[in-house]
Design a protein around this motif. Structure first.
Motif, PDB file in Angstrom:
ATOM      1  N   HIS A 184       0.836  -1.207   0.000  1.00  0.00           N
ATOM      2  CA  HIS A 184       0.000   0.000   0.000  1.00  0.00           C
ATOM      3  C   HIS A 184       0.871   1.257   0.000  1.00  0.00           C
ATOM      4  O   HIS A 184       2.031   1.220   0.393  1.00  0.00           O
ATOM      5  N   HIS A 187      -0.004   6.085   2.963  1.00  0.00           N
ATOM      6  CA  HIS A 187       0.289   6.736   4.239  1.00  0.00           C
ATOM      7  C   HIS A 187       1.235   7.924   4.040  1.00  0.00           C
ATOM      8  O   HIS A 187       2.253   7.800   3.383  1.00  0.00           O
ATOM      9  N   ASP A 193       5.661   1.976   7.819  1.00  0.00           N
ATOM     10  CA  ASP A 193       4.323   1.693   7.294  1.00  0.00           C
ATOM     11  C   ASP A 193       3.868   2.904   6.486  1.00  0.00           C
ATOM     12  O   ASP A 193       3.284   3.812   7.048  1.00  0.00           O
ATOM     13  N   TYR A 295      -3.984  -5.804   6.477  1.00  0.00           N
ATOM     14  CA  TYR A 295      -3.797  -4.990   5.268  1.00  0.00           C
ATOM     15  C   TYR A 295      -4.584  -5.601   4.102  1.00  0.00           C
ATOM     16  O   TYR A 295      -5.599  -6.250   4.308  1.00  0.00           O
ATOM     17  N   TYR A 323       3.917   2.378  15.716  1.00  0.00           N
ATOM     18  CA  TYR A 323       2.907   2.135  14.678  1.00  0.00           C
ATOM     19  C   TYR A 323       1.910   3.298  14.581  1.00  0.00           C
ATOM     20  O   TYR A 323       1.329   3.713  15.568  1.00  0.00           O
ATOM     21  N   HIS A 324       1.735   3.808  13.359  1.00  0.00           N
ATOM     22  CA  HIS A 324       0.781   4.891  13.076  1.00  0.00           C
ATOM     23  C   HIS A 324       0.996   6.109  13.972  1.00  0.00           C
ATOM     24  O   HIS A 324       0.017   6.740  14.415  1.00  0.00           O
TER      25      HIS A 324
HETATM   26 ZN    ZN Z   1      -0.955   1.559   8.246  1.00  0.00          ZN
END
Ligand code: ZN
Length: 458
Positions: A184, A187, A193, A295, A323-324
């Protein structure tokens, strides 16, 4: 093609990290100019083609959204001081926010603010793709310093009709059977990520496209969820060629590798990945069962498609504090972590390509290897060397039904070493390739957790 400039054979972790640093400041979302610019930059590693599907197009149960064009967003206090400003971090604006230009009290503004009280120095990452809302993300420390206001609040952005872009690269192999690699690309300003997935997929594609691989390889670079759904909706004719696939994400740090199995957990790619990880990182990886959260494996593994696709990552989303959040930055991903991941991906690709079922052409008794110069002249008390053991295993197991990965699992000899020995035996007309492991009946491989024999007993 002309942009395909970096030498992918020798691409280093430093070079991958450098490309992540170039992509990091670009404002990405599920649609819009940041996606196009990011895909164009990946063309330095591989000739990724940029495709577009118009806004409003129905795709499976969804509709392709409008483009998001973002310029700037900030919160200013009564003294004219910018407390929150996207010039400092693109995470500060809730991604895909509708525009706003208002003066608000603290009370009025609070419902639109997102923080991480447990990680007071970090900015969270939030989105509002499918709701007409707006908001800001900031550190708890910044929020704690904010007075009663009123605050000048501005988000300079718009949603307008355009296209949803995704990248695709098909590398035709000797076989029409395909491996799908999906990552992906939506982001903003998060390094692991998923900028790590983007650059590693492109680097692997560039490496594979330098020669004609055994299998065909298809790389897709899609905005999360809606991109995979859009790709599936417009590519249904190629799906039957896919014999295995990997969603790759979160591969730039130094934590252990995780393979999340396909929906069934017993596909060829599950066995191949277990073998590959065991060979390269024995006892330093984990295999996880499929869950319908995560995902884009969720889309590929939906019951209407049931594609044999799993996911390779290092630590799993949601299980590490970076994360995030804004802590998933250029220090969280390392050249060494990226380089090790690329080496593993190349090894996986080779193993996928080389997982062949062979037939022993002299199956009655052992063929006389000494006569052919394939047997060392050492005495009977000396252990045979690795190459010799590889040949013996291949000759004994190659009954036309047993694949290289299965022989590797039984023998403890790596697929790479077995592949070398298989080439040697082919030169001496002792072995012939019959088919790819994924193209015939499933083998019963109780050793790797597949307890159910899929082949009728004889
Ligand atoms: Zn993500």
């Amino acid at each position: 093609m002309s942009k395909h400039s970096m030498t992918t054979d020798a691409i280093s972790g430093e070079q991958l990290h450098q490309l992540i640093a170039e992509l990091y400041p670009i404002m990405r979302s599920i649609t819009g100019p940041g996606v196009r610019e990011s895909l164009a930059r990946l063309q330095a590693l591989a000739p990724v083609e940029i495709r577009g599907i118009p806004s409003g197009t129905p795709v499976l149960d969804w509709t392709v959204p409008e483009e998001w064009h973002f310029r700037h967003a900030f919160i200013e206090d009564p003294d004219g001081q910018r407390l929150v400003d996207t010039n400092n971090s693109h995470l500060h604006v809730v991604n895909f926010s509708v525009p706003v230009d208002a003066t608000l009290t603290r009370e009025e503004l609070l419902p639109h603010l997102h923080t991480l009280p447990e990680q007071p120095a970090s900015i969270p990452y939030r989105t509002t793709y499918y709701a007409d809302q707006w908001g800001f993300c900031l550190s708890q420390q910044t929020l704690d310093k904010m007075g009663p206001g009123p605050f000048t609040v501005r988000i300079d952005a718009e949603r307008k009709p355009g296209v949803l872009n995704y990248g695709e690269l098909f590398i035709p192999g000797k076989s029409t059977r395909e491996i799908l690699v999906s990552t992906h690309i939506c982001h903003p300003q998060l390094a692991n990520d998923n900028l790590s997935g983007m650059v590693l997929a492109a680097a692997l594609a560039g490496w594979l496209s330098a020669h004609t691989p055994e299998l065909s390889w298809r790389f897709v670079f899609v905005p999360g969820t809606i991109g995979a759904i859009s790709w599936l909706a417009s590519n249904q004719t190629v799906l039957s060629n896919i014999i295995g696939g990997l969603v790759i994400t979160g591969l730039g740090d130094n934590s252990p590798f995780h393979w999340k199995q396909t929906r069934e957990g017993t596909q060829w790619i599950d066995r191949l990945m277990a073998q590959c990880l065991q060979e390269t990182l024995p006892n330093k990886h984990r295999i996880l069962p499929f869950t319908p959260y995560g995902y884009d494996e969720r889309q590929y593994c939906s019951p209407g498609f049931k594609l044999p696709v799993g996911r390779l990552s290092r630590n799993v989303h949601g299980t590490f504090p970076e994360y995030h959040t804004s802590a998933d930055d250029l220090d969280f991903v390392t050249p060494a972590g990226l380089e090790q991941s690329l080496a593993l991906l190349k090894r996986i690709a080779e193993s996928c390509n080389n997982d062949i079922v062979y037939q022993n052409l002299a199956p009655h008794g052992e063929p006389q290897l000494g006569r052919r110069g394939l047997y060392s002249a050492l005495g009977a008390n000396t252990d045979p060397g690795k190459l010799q053991m590889s040949m013996l295993w291949l000759l004994n197991q190659s009954d036309g039904e047993t694949s290289l990965s299965t022989i590797a699992g039984k023998s403890g000899i790596s697929m790479q070493e077995l592949d070398e020995a298989a080439r040697l035996l082919q030169q001496h007309q002792l072995l012939t390739p019959l088919r790819h492991a994924a193209s015939g009946p499933d083998e019963s491989t109780g050793k790797q957790g597949n307890t159910q024999s899929l082949r009728a007993p004889r």
